[in-house]
Design a protein around this motif. Structure first.
Motif, short mmCIF file in Angstrom:
data_model
loop_
_atom_site.label_atom_id
_atom_site.label_comp_id
_atom_site.label_asym_id
_atom_site.label_seq_id
_atom_site.Cartn_x
_atom_site.Cartn_y
_atom_site.Cartn_z
N ASP A 1 -5.28 4.34 -11.27
CA ASP A 1 -5.55 3.61 -12.50
C ASP A 1 -4.23 3.07 -13.03
N MET A 2 -4.15 1.75 -13.10
CA MET A 2 -2.94 1.11 -13.61
C MET A 2 -3.33 0.23 -14.80
N GLY A 3 -4.09 0.80 -15.71
CA GLY A 3 -4.55 0.03 -16.86
C GLY A 3 -5.63 -0.93 -16.44
N ALA A 4 -5.36 -2.21 -16.55
CA ALA A 4 -6.36 -3.23 -16.23
C ALA A 4 -6.51 -3.42 -14.72
N HIS A 5 -5.57 -2.92 -13.94
CA HIS A 5 -5.59 -3.13 -12.50
C HIS A 5 -5.78 -1.81 -11.78
N GLU A 6 -6.55 -1.84 -10.71
CA GLU A 6 -6.69 -0.65 -9.87
C GLU A 6 -6.37 -1.04 -8.44
N LEU A 7 -5.77 -0.11 -7.72
CA LEU A 7 -5.45 -0.32 -6.32
C LEU A 7 -6.54 0.34 -5.48
N CYS A 8 -6.83 -0.25 -4.35
CA CYS A 8 -7.88 0.31 -3.50
C CYS A 8 -7.29 0.96 -2.25
N SER A 9 -8.15 1.57 -1.45
CA SER A 9 -7.70 2.31 -0.28
C SER A 9 -7.03 1.42 0.77
N GLY A 10 -7.31 0.11 0.80
CA GLY A 10 -6.64 -0.79 1.73
C GLY A 10 -5.19 -1.01 1.37
N ILE B 1 -2.29 -6.16 -0.61
CA ILE B 1 -2.75 -5.75 0.72
C ILE B 1 -2.15 -6.71 1.72
N ASP B 2 -1.26 -6.18 2.54
CA ASP B 2 -0.56 -7.02 3.51
C ASP B 2 -0.08 -6.18 4.69
N GLU B 3 0.77 -6.79 5.51
CA GLU B 3 1.26 -6.11 6.72
C GLU B 3 2.05 -4.84 6.39
N LYS B 4 2.60 -4.75 5.20
CA LYS B 4 3.32 -3.53 4.81
C LYS B 4 2.37 -2.34 4.72
N ASP B 5 1.13 -2.60 4.29
CA ASP B 5 0.13 -1.53 4.24
C ASP B 5 -0.24 -1.07 5.64
N MET B 6 -0.37 -2.02 6.55
CA MET B 6 -0.65 -1.69 7.95
C MET B 6 0.48 -0.83 8.51
N ASP B 7 1.72 -1.24 8.27
CA ASP B 7 2.87 -0.47 8.73
C ASP B 7 2.89 0.93 8.14
N ALA B 8 2.61 1.04 6.85
CA ALA B 8 2.62 2.35 6.19
C ALA B 8 1.53 3.26 6.75
N PHE B 9 0.34 2.69 6.97
CA PHE B 9 -0.74 3.49 7.54
C PHE B 9 -0.39 3.95 8.95
N LEU B 10 0.05 3.01 9.79
CA LEU B 10 0.36 3.36 11.18
C LEU B 10 1.51 4.37 11.27
N ASP B 11 2.48 4.25 10.38
CA ASP B 11 3.58 5.21 10.34
C ASP B 11 3.05 6.60 9.99
N ALA C 1 -11.20 -1.41 8.00
CA ALA C 1 -12.27 -1.94 7.15
C ALA C 1 -11.79 -2.11 5.73
N ALA C 2 -11.09 -1.12 5.19
CA ALA C 2 -10.56 -1.20 3.83
C ALA C 2 -9.54 -2.33 3.73
N TYR C 3 -8.69 -2.45 4.72
CA TYR C 3 -7.67 -3.50 4.74
C TYR C 3 -8.33 -4.88 4.75
N ASN C 4 -9.32 -5.05 5.60
CA ASN C 4 -10.00 -6.34 5.71
C ASN C 4 -10.83 -6.68 4.47
#
Length: 73
Positions: free
Chosen positions: A13-22, A30-40, A67-70
């Motif tokens: 919970d970031m106030g008006a914005h929420e981040l999702c599992s992707g 949501i970008d290639e950095k998330d893919m890198d973080a997950f794979l790491d 699926a979450a990323y996409n």
């Protein structure tokens, strides 16, 4: 940070914005950095990569992350 209890990456919970599992690295994008973080995390047996919370890192976790990323937020 709120724990969803579902075994997936938390929704923060970031106030008006929420981040999702992707958004695995929780930077608000949501970008290639998330893919890198997950794979790491996955390759280092980090429980954070256990997307379904079953205590086992396997193809199911990879599939759930993709699926979450996409889907985005």
């Amino acid at each position: 940070m709120a724990d969803t209890g579902s075994g997936t990456a938390p929704i923060v919970d970031m106030g008006a914005h929420e981040l999702c599992s992707g958004d695995f690295n929780l930077d608000g994008h949501i970008d290639e950095k998330d893919m890198d973080a997950f794979l790491d995390a996955f390759s280092n047996d980090d429980p954070a990569a256990d997307m379904n919370g079953d205590g086992v890192l396997n193809f199911t976790d990879i599939s759930l992350f993709l699926a979450a990323y996409n889907n985005g937020c």
